[in-house]
Design an enzyme around this catalytic site. Structure first.
Site, PDB file in Angstrom:
ATOM      1  N   HIS B 262      81.762 -95.533 105.306  1.00  8.93           N
ATOM      2  CA  HIS B 262      83.059 -96.182 105.524  1.00  8.93           C
ATOM      3  C   HIS B 262      83.190 -97.436 104.650  1.00  8.93           C
ATOM      4  O   HIS B 262      84.166 -97.579 103.899  1.00  8.93           O
ATOM      5  CB  HIS B 262      83.180 -96.549 107.016  1.00  8.93           C
ATOM      6  CG  HIS B 262      84.475 -97.198 107.387  1.00  8.93           C
ATOM      7  ND1 HIS B 262      85.535 -96.503 107.917  1.00  8.93           N
ATOM      8  CD2 HIS B 262      84.902 -98.487 107.298  1.00  8.93           C
ATOM      9  CE1 HIS B 262      86.549 -97.318 108.148  1.00  8.93           C
ATOM     10  NE2 HIS B 262      86.190 -98.544 107.775  1.00  8.93           N
ATOM     11  N   GLU B 263      82.204 -98.299 104.722  1.00  8.86           N
ATOM     12  CA  GLU B 263      82.280 -99.537 103.926  1.00  8.86           C
ATOM     13  C   GLU B 263      82.237 -99.217 102.436  1.00  8.86           C
ATOM     14  O   GLU B 263      82.902 -99.857 101.632  1.00  8.86           O
ATOM     15  CB  GLU B 263      81.158-100.499 104.319  1.00  8.86           C
ATOM     16  CG  GLU B 263      81.170-100.949 105.786  1.00  8.86           C
ATOM     17  CD  GLU B 263      82.505-101.522 106.267  1.00  8.86           C
ATOM     18  OE1 GLU B 263      83.236-102.108 105.437  1.00  8.86           O
ATOM     19  OE2 GLU B 263      82.825-101.374 107.475  1.00  8.86           O
ATOM     20  N   HIS B 266      85.672 -98.529 101.239  1.00 12.67           N
ATOM     21  CA  HIS B 266      86.399 -99.777 100.944  1.00 12.67           C
ATOM     22  C   HIS B 266      85.959-100.346  99.597  1.00 12.67           C
ATOM     23  O   HIS B 266      86.766-100.785  98.785  1.00 12.67           O
ATOM     24  CB  HIS B 266      86.117-100.821 102.038  1.00 12.67           C
ATOM     25  CG  HIS B 266      86.874-100.616 103.314  1.00 12.67           C
ATOM     26  ND1 HIS B 266      88.245-100.548 103.356  1.00 12.67           N
ATOM     27  CD2 HIS B 266      86.453-100.491 104.607  1.00 12.67           C
ATOM     28  CE1 HIS B 266      88.636-100.389 104.630  1.00 12.67           C
ATOM     29  NE2 HIS B 266      87.569-100.341 105.401  1.00 12.67           N
ATOM     30  N   GLU B 292      92.217 -98.672 104.365  1.00 10.88           N
ATOM     31  CA  GLU B 292      91.593 -97.853 105.396  1.00 10.88           C
ATOM     32  C   GLU B 292      91.640 -96.366 105.023  1.00 10.88           C
ATOM     33  O   GLU B 292      90.747 -95.606 105.387  1.00 10.88           O
ATOM     34  CB  GLU B 292      92.294 -98.104 106.744  1.00 10.88           C
ATOM     35  CG  GLU B 292      91.558 -97.597 107.956  1.00 10.88           C
ATOM     36  CD  GLU B 292      90.296 -98.383 108.312  1.00 10.88           C
ATOM     37  OE1 GLU B 292      90.018 -99.442 107.681  1.00 10.88           O
ATOM     38  OE2 GLU B 292      89.571 -97.936 109.225  1.00 10.88           O
TER      39      GLU B 292
END
Lengths: 498, 498
Positions: B262-263, B266, B292
């Site tokens: 997830h990070e 980003h 997101e």
């Protein structure tokens, strides 16, 4: 008046914050930053530096300082000292032209790369034009402070507020003769075998041992941390966050072991500054020499002493049983105190270190006075190495190109290293009077009384006093070479049976 | 005009540097800072924020933007976009009073501690007065932008420039019915056993596996790094230094595994921004929802797909042979895609996640409109949990007090999480058209084409376009719930045999 003082504190606090933010960015750059982050980081650091400089030279600050001239406060009060130091800094900063500041930043940035290249390829010629430029800029800097007694005075004053070149020269004249004599005497004795320090040492075990040592010294990991970096350093992000870095050599015990103690000494100084000086320019060391006196004290007067190792050597043996299990304390103690003329300043022992410094000071002064041309610098360097240490550098990378300071534009800095050695022993003699069983305490691994003494007599004051003023206050005299010479004679006289 | 543009860029660059310096200090605070460093760090961050805010609202900036109104540049050119975005930000910043900014900073600082205490002790009453204050401050903020169509519009606009509350409500109305129906259908099926994810997992092995995954994704450790922190986050210090943090749970595989992906999503977005936008406000994501969409894409559409695990599952089995040696890919795949209504938003699966968001949006709007009093919030929360997810929180810590956003003053933020999910699948459908063998590539552990596509169509533009404008440009339509609903139906219809 109180309102003005509050305004002054706000403005100085803002400058302080900008400087400490730069310290965080600089630390991250050396400890964590991914390689490609350099360009953006350079912009960020330049912006913070510019904003800090604008404030440090602002009319607003000048006006506040003028208005506070009539401040009715005891001369040794925090308020009076704060205004005094702030005025001194302001006058220094505003004398220097903005054009010079930009030029200097540009010249040293370029010189840095040139020096790296010159050192890597052993080509002094690559660095020479940059050093000529830097020399000229340093002369110009001094010119902003004319009239001066000596062209070196304004440069020295950057690092040692109030100290004069003539004082340093007088001190060094005494040192030079005595230290050269001592080294010659030692050279006639059998060479100490220190090969036991050059073995394979597990890095984690080195780290753990170093942490054990500095925790016993009193370094508080709730107010600091240790990381790895190529060049070890100490940096302060405020009175409760002072960090050190260490370099580990997998095949040589000294760099991490003594480097950690050295940086811890710097950090303990910053961590001992009174919280009443928080977020002001007084929340800093008194000078580079006083700072170095603290790092050298923990590194050498403590860390290279027999008493220290009475406690720690069994622990070191447990950490490195294969390397030291069969080695006696005495053999180890002799190895870490081996005296031998060497090419590289940062690796020099206690007896030869100052000579490296004197050499540099003489060359800096000769260049600034114009009696030595930059083109003749390598030969002048090598000649002095022969005169003082009896060795000749095989090339310029191991000679005149070894240090980063000149490419960084820093002329006037070197003397502080030797002065720090002297001051460390001056203070140490005083401590020995006040704590008669200091040695026994060290033999039990106890350093609380020592650190407490340093905090009470040195650390808490931060930059409230000029270095000579502080040293006088602590030891009863200004910087004096005799204690250090007595120390060298005592320690190495015994070690080498002179 | 070019000179004016350069002046604008210099000023925006200075603001950018100050903001990124804050990011470095904030990262260090969460990753490295010794506990006692907090007070000084707070001062430093406040100073940098104040200086950035002064510039962002300065008359100088306003004047430059006025003078650049006549800028003769193509409307989609970098210059035109830069001026447009800078003007939008300036107008936003200058509408809000300085008094409000101070008050908000103070209120949220106090609210933060109160919320922590309330959550720890399960006492909503401790947080209630603070939330009432924050609600009032958010109403006041909206007031600065009156007249507005909906009181929520100015708040939403902080995170999603240009998006309106009515648009979000229309989208969520469609989602709600469909997602609730899907969950009800799944609930009638046998429960998936995911206990295999709750075993002891060596932290270093988790770290290594995560690094292998994100390196294959294309995360470049020369332009970023990974560290540990309590709350995982991504932070940018410039276009070439974008860092992620990860939290490791020694007894649950998901937090680190999916958190890292997830990070990384980003970070890949920030790392893909064109260098032509460097040191400008355009060097940022288009909005929180678009951001997101990128994190959720790599976490879910890639990281929870069968194709991904065809390649990575044998590797995971090698990393954790005792845990997964005898577990089939199919069993593992079902476990990581288990659908079950749960109390905590951040742990929710793909099918239930959006419902957590809708609930919060409805409550935020009801509070802002005045139809829901803060004192009645816990019961309203619990009622909606029952309506949407069929479960009741056993206490407020696991209910209304679970998220940090409200204590941080952030009303208007939550919808971006759900919108990000929708946008991720909208873009994904487009990618599947453009890269027909995407699934086969993932099965071979190849992500270069995917990342290349995202860079070309999304990342490079940074914040040049408003989110709806960008999404239209990339997918041919504005934010649309249908692709996400199709995705859920397809994936979970197959998994649960609906």
């Amino acid at each position: 008046m109180n309102a003005k003082l509050e305004q002054l504190k706000d403005l100085l606090g803002e400058i302080y914050d900008l400087n400490r933010a730069q310290a965080v960015l600089g630390w991250d750059q050396q400890v964590n930053m991914p390689v490609k982050g350099a360009e953006d980081r350079g912009d960020q650091l330049a912006t913070l530096a510019r904003l800090a400089h604008q404030r440090a030279t602002s009319e607003e600050l000048g006006r506040l300082l003028d208005e506070l001239r009539g401040l009715d406060a005891a001369p040794d009060s925090l308020e009076a000292r704060l205004v005094k130091v702030a005025r001194r800094d302001y006058e220094k900063h505003t004398r220097v032209s903005a054009a010079w500041v930009s030029e200097f930043a540009r010249a040293t940035t370029v010189a840095q790369s040139a020096w790296e290249k010159a050192k890597a390829n052993n080509e002094f010629g690559v660095f020479r034009p940059h050093l000529e430029k830097i020399l000229e800029l340093n002369r110009q800097y001094a010119g902003f402070f004319a009239p001066y007694t000596h062209v070196y005075d304004p440069l020295l004053d950057i690092y040692e507020p109030g100290l004069k070149t003539a004082e340093v020269q007088a001190i060094f004249a005494t040192l030079r003769t005595q230290q050269v004599k001592l080294i010659q005497a030692i050279r006639e004795k059998p060479e100490v075998d220190d090969r036991l320090l050059f073995q394979a040492f597990d890095e984690q075990a080195q780290w753990d041992f170093g942490v054990e040592v500095i925790q016993r010294f009193g370094y508080d990991f709730e107010r600091g941390r240790q990381d790895r970096s190529v060049h070890p350093f100490t940096t302060s992000f405020g009175l409760d966050d002072v960090r050190i870095t260490t370099r580990f050599d997998p095949k040589f015990l000294n760099p991490a072991l003594f480097g950690t103690m050295h940086e811890c000494g710097h950090a303990l100084y910053e961590l001992g500054i009174s919280h009443s000086l928080r977020r002001t320019p007084l929340a800093d060391g008194a000078s580079m020499a006083v700072h170095e006196s603290q790092s050298r004290m923990w590194e050498n007067l403590v860390g290279r002493s027999k008493a220290f190792w009475v406690f720690f050597y069994p622990r070191l043996q447990r950490a490195f049983p294969a390397q030291f299990g069969d080695v006696s304390l005495d053999t180890f103690y002799r190895a870490i105190n081996k005296v031998a003329p060497s090419l590289i300043r940062v690796e020099a022992d206690e007896a030869t270190y100052n000579l490296h410094i004197m050499l540099r000071l003489e060359l800096e002064i000769a260049m600034l006075e114009g009696s030595l041309a930059v083109k003749d610098l390598p030969e002048a360097w090598n000649q002095r190495m022969r005169d003082y240490l009896g060795i000749t550098p095989p090339n310029d990378s191991l000679g005149v190109l070894q240090d980063v300071h000149w490419s960084g534009g820093m002329m006037g800095y070197f003397p502080t290293y030797a002065l720090g050695n002297l001051v460390s022993v001056q203070i140490w003699e005083k401590i020995q009077q006040d704590i008669p069983d200091l040695e026994e305490q060290m033999m039990r691994g106890e350093f609380a009384a020592l650190l407490g003494w340093l905090r009470e007599h040195v650390h808490q004051y931060g930059a409230m006093f000029e270095p000579q003023e502080l040293i006088q206050k602590v030891t009863g005299s200004k910087i004096d070479p005799q204690p250090y010479l007595r120390y060298l004679q005592g320690k190495f006289g015994e070690l080498y049976g002179l």
